[in-house]
Design a protein around this motif. Structure first.
Motif, PDB file in Angstrom:
ATOM      1  N   ALA A 458       0.815  -1.215   0.000  1.00 52.13           N
ATOM      2  CA  ALA A 458       0.000   0.000   0.000  1.00 52.13           C
ATOM      3  C   ALA A 458       0.848   1.264   0.000  1.00 52.13           C
ATOM      4  O   ALA A 458       0.663   2.157  -0.834  1.00 52.13           O
ATOM      5  CB  ALA A 458      -0.946  -0.007   1.200  1.00 52.13           C
ATOM      6  N   ALA A 459       1.780   1.341   0.970  1.00 52.88           N
ATOM      7  CA  ALA A 459       2.595   2.556   1.078  1.00 52.88           C
ATOM      8  C   ALA A 459       3.695   2.604   0.031  1.00 52.88           C
ATOM      9  O   ALA A 459       4.056   3.682  -0.446  1.00 52.88           O
ATOM     10  CB  ALA A 459       3.203   2.647   2.481  1.00 52.88           C
ATOM     11  N   GLY A 460       4.245   1.427  -0.319  1.00 51.48           N
ATOM     12  CA  GLY A 460       5.382   1.413  -1.225  1.00 51.48           C
ATOM     13  C   GLY A 460       5.015   1.560  -2.683  1.00 51.48           C
ATOM     14  O   GLY A 460       5.765   2.188  -3.459  1.00 51.48           O
ATOM     15  N   PHE A 461       3.878   1.008  -3.091  1.00 49.60           N
ATOM     16  CA  PHE A 461       3.541   1.012  -4.509  1.00 49.60           C
ATOM     17  C   PHE A 461       2.202   1.686  -4.803  1.00 49.60           C
ATOM     18  O   PHE A 461       2.120   2.564  -5.665  1.00 49.60           O
ATOM     19  CB  PHE A 461       3.520  -0.435  -5.038  1.00 49.60           C
ATOM     20  CG  PHE A 461       4.887  -1.049  -5.136  1.00 49.60           C
ATOM     21  CD1 PHE A 461       5.649  -0.896  -6.289  1.00 49.60           C
ATOM     22  CD2 PHE A 461       5.426  -1.765  -4.079  1.00 49.60           C
ATOM     23  CE1 PHE A 461       6.909  -1.454  -6.385  1.00 49.60           C
ATOM     24  CE2 PHE A 461       6.676  -2.326  -4.162  1.00 49.60           C
ATOM     25  CZ  PHE A 461       7.434  -2.170  -5.323  1.00 49.60           C
ATOM     26  N   VAL A 462       1.130   1.289  -4.099  1.00 50.73           N
ATOM     27  CA  VAL A 462      -0.193   1.828  -4.412  1.00 50.73           C
ATOM     28  C   VAL A 462      -0.250   3.330  -4.154  1.00 50.73           C
ATOM     29  O   VAL A 462      -0.751   4.096  -5.001  1.00 50.73           O
ATOM     30  CB  VAL A 462      -1.279   1.097  -3.596  1.00 50.73           C
ATOM     31  CG1 VAL A 462      -2.647   1.730  -3.839  1.00 50.73           C
ATOM     32  CG2 VAL A 462      -1.310  -0.386  -3.951  1.00 50.73           C
ATOM     33  N   ALA A 463       0.236   3.773  -3.000  1.00 56.68           N
ATOM     34  CA  ALA A 463       0.158   5.199  -2.657  1.00 56.68           C
ATOM     35  C   ALA A 463       0.908   6.087  -3.651  1.00 56.68           C
ATOM     36  O   ALA A 463       0.346   7.090  -4.132  1.00 56.68           O
ATOM     37  CB  ALA A 463       0.677   5.413  -1.233  1.00 56.68           C
TER      38      ALA A 463
END
Length: 519
Positions: A458-463
């Protein structure tokens, strides 16, 4: 283990999430408008989206989820039609100016309000349908008991009167038959007493019963009545207890006898499967297949309008008993035969639901545990925010994903993310508990692993991809140490609060439910 999800809940979650994004965008024109007309719809929309996720993973009636999703879409569509008609009616020549849409911020409230109202209507409709089903079951129960009494007792009374009119001095067996028929009447009345037993507040009646003992008694009874029959039994070595009364062996005896009488051979199979909260007993035969009328009788309690002299009352009794235990029956008929599965709630020795286990069926948590998880996730979002702020982060910056940098939006959306990921965590926790003992370290390790996974995905790629889509530059991947620490703190906090909630809050809720009067 059953892992089927209620995919209709995704419809509610997706629609609500879309409307929330739309709502915030419309409310950006003015600060006062945003707080008055944007924050409330934002909170309602995020809450509805989280509720949709909960419906997706919850161990609830799939029909209820489908009904709720349909009404949510109907509510949205109705309000959308009103919005379109309002814009067309208020625009000169029927032409809608896009700037007019953006200026009418209250229209977005109609959309989110229509979806919420539709969802509530769906829940109300589902409750009404369930109540109608319960009333139908009660009516079927009365019809079955009436037929049972009329058939068994009247036949016995006829025989007694016949031999009494002859006189015991003219037949040696007269008094014997009268005694047997009188005893049969007494047994029938005892059977009726069990079948009319009122269920408790949790929908079940009786006391904890050893399932293995009941199955052994049933197998012994069947083999005595049918010496040529062989019952193959496969069950776990652990002791399994369910809430039932003394008539529990009758359920399996009737089903085994039905399999032997109507099967092509005398070798039915009996298989026992257990989850943390449910025990399933499956009885299979290789016969021609259970008729549809008897399938409907076992699964839903539907009975024929008139008595069928070729069919006894065994399956009726099975249905009524299992229903009084808070269980369900499923049937599977194929070319290879029939499988009847009895599903019963699993209990502890004192009759309570397993307090040290997550109340799950596969990856589908029960509603009370989802409520506890929701509160735990909201609370776990607080230390995440404090740690993030202390390390130089900004919770207010999370609002940029929804169109604005604002502390209120930031904290609302942050807690929304925490709840959604918390629901996913409880699903992972159920899979872990299927193999390991339920101890605190299982919760903590699962929480740490899930926090790290959310950090990577979530934080590394999606966000960062999301930020690029809304026009904000961001590196991909964005795997910073600050975010890792914040997510690990969140995972540990969520695990600790979940442990406390499941071990202390759930038993109290269960005890409160048992003390409440049955309406």
């Amino acid at each position: 283990m059953e892992s089927r999800l209620n995919y209709s809940g995704v419809v509610v979650a997706g629609l609500a999430f879309f409307l929330t994004r739309f709502t915030v965008t419309l409310a950006l024109e003015d600060t006062v408008q945003f707080y008055l007309a944007g924050v409330v719809p934002l909170a309602a929309g995020l809450g509805l989206a989280a509720f949709g996720v909960a419906l997706t993973v919850a161990d609830v009636d799939p029909a209820m989820v489908r009904t709720t999703a349909v009404w949510c879409v109907v509510g949205f569509g109705t309000m959308l039609a009103l919005v379109v008609l309002t814009l067309l009616g208020s625009s000169p020549g029927g032409a809608v100016d896009p700037s007019t849409v953006r200026s009418q911020t209250y229209l977005s409230n109609f959309l989110i309000g229509g979806s919420v109202g539709g969802t509530l209507t769906g829940l109300y409709a589902s409750r009404n349908r369930r109540q109608r089903g319960e009333l139908r079951q009660q009516a079927n129960r009365l019809v079955t008991l009436n037929r049972l009494l009329r058939h068994e007792i009247l036949n016995a009374v006829t025989a007694i009167r016949g031999y009494a009119s002859i006189g015991s001095s003219e037949t040696e067996d007269g008094m014997t038959v009268i005694d047997e028929r009188a005893e049969h009447i007494q047994e029938t009345i005892e059977e009726v007493k069990y079948l009319t037993e009122r269920t408790g507040a949790d929908g079940s009646s009786g006391a904890p019963r050893d399932l293995g003992e009941a199955l052994r008694e049933s197998v012994e009874t069947v083999t005595e009545r049918h010496p040529n029959a062989t019952v193959s039994v496969e069950s776990p070595s652990e002791t399994l207890r369910v809430r039932a009364n003394d008539r529990l062996p009758v359920v399996f005896t009737q089903l085994l006898e039905n399999a032997i009488v109507h099967g092509t051979d005398d070798t039915p199979t009996l298989d026992v499967d257990a989850t943390p909260t449910t025990v399933r007993v499956s009885i299979a035969d290789e016969g021609p297949g259970l008729p549809e009328s008897q399938q409907s009788l076992l699964e839903s309690g539907d009975i024929a309008e008139f008595d069928d002299p070729r069919v006894g009352f065994g399956l009726n009794i099975v249905r009524l008993l299992v229903e009084s235990y808070g269980g369900t029956i499923e049937t599977d008929v194929s070319g290879r035969g029939t499988t009847v599965t009895v599903r019963l709630p699993r209990v502890t020795t004192d009759g309570a639901r397993e307090p040290n286990r997550v109340d799950l069926t596969g990856v589908r948590p029960a509603a009370p545990h989802l409520a506890v998880t929701c509160l735990a996730a909201i609370a776990a979002g607080v230390p995440y925010g404090l740690v993030s702020e202390s390390l130089g982060g900004s919770i207010a910056g999370i609002g940029v994903f929804y169109g604005t940098v604002d502390p209120v939006v930031g904290w609302l959306t942050h807690e929304f993310h925490s709840v959604v990921f918390g629901f996913m965590y409880v699903g992972l926790l159920s899979l872990a508990l299927g193999r390991f003992r339920n101890t605190a370290w299982v919760y903590v390790l699962t929480g740490l692993a899930w926090g790290a996974a959310v950090w990577v995905v979530a934080a590394g790629f999606v966000a960062p991809v999301w930020l690029q889509l809304v026009g904000t530059p961001a590196p991909v991947p964005n795997l910073s140490g600050r975010l890792l620490v914040s997510h690990l703190v969140w995972g540990v906090s969520l695990a600790a609060l979940t442990v406390l909630g499941y071990r202390h809050v759930i038993p109290r809720l269960a005890g409160l439910g048992q003390r409440l009067p049955v309406v």
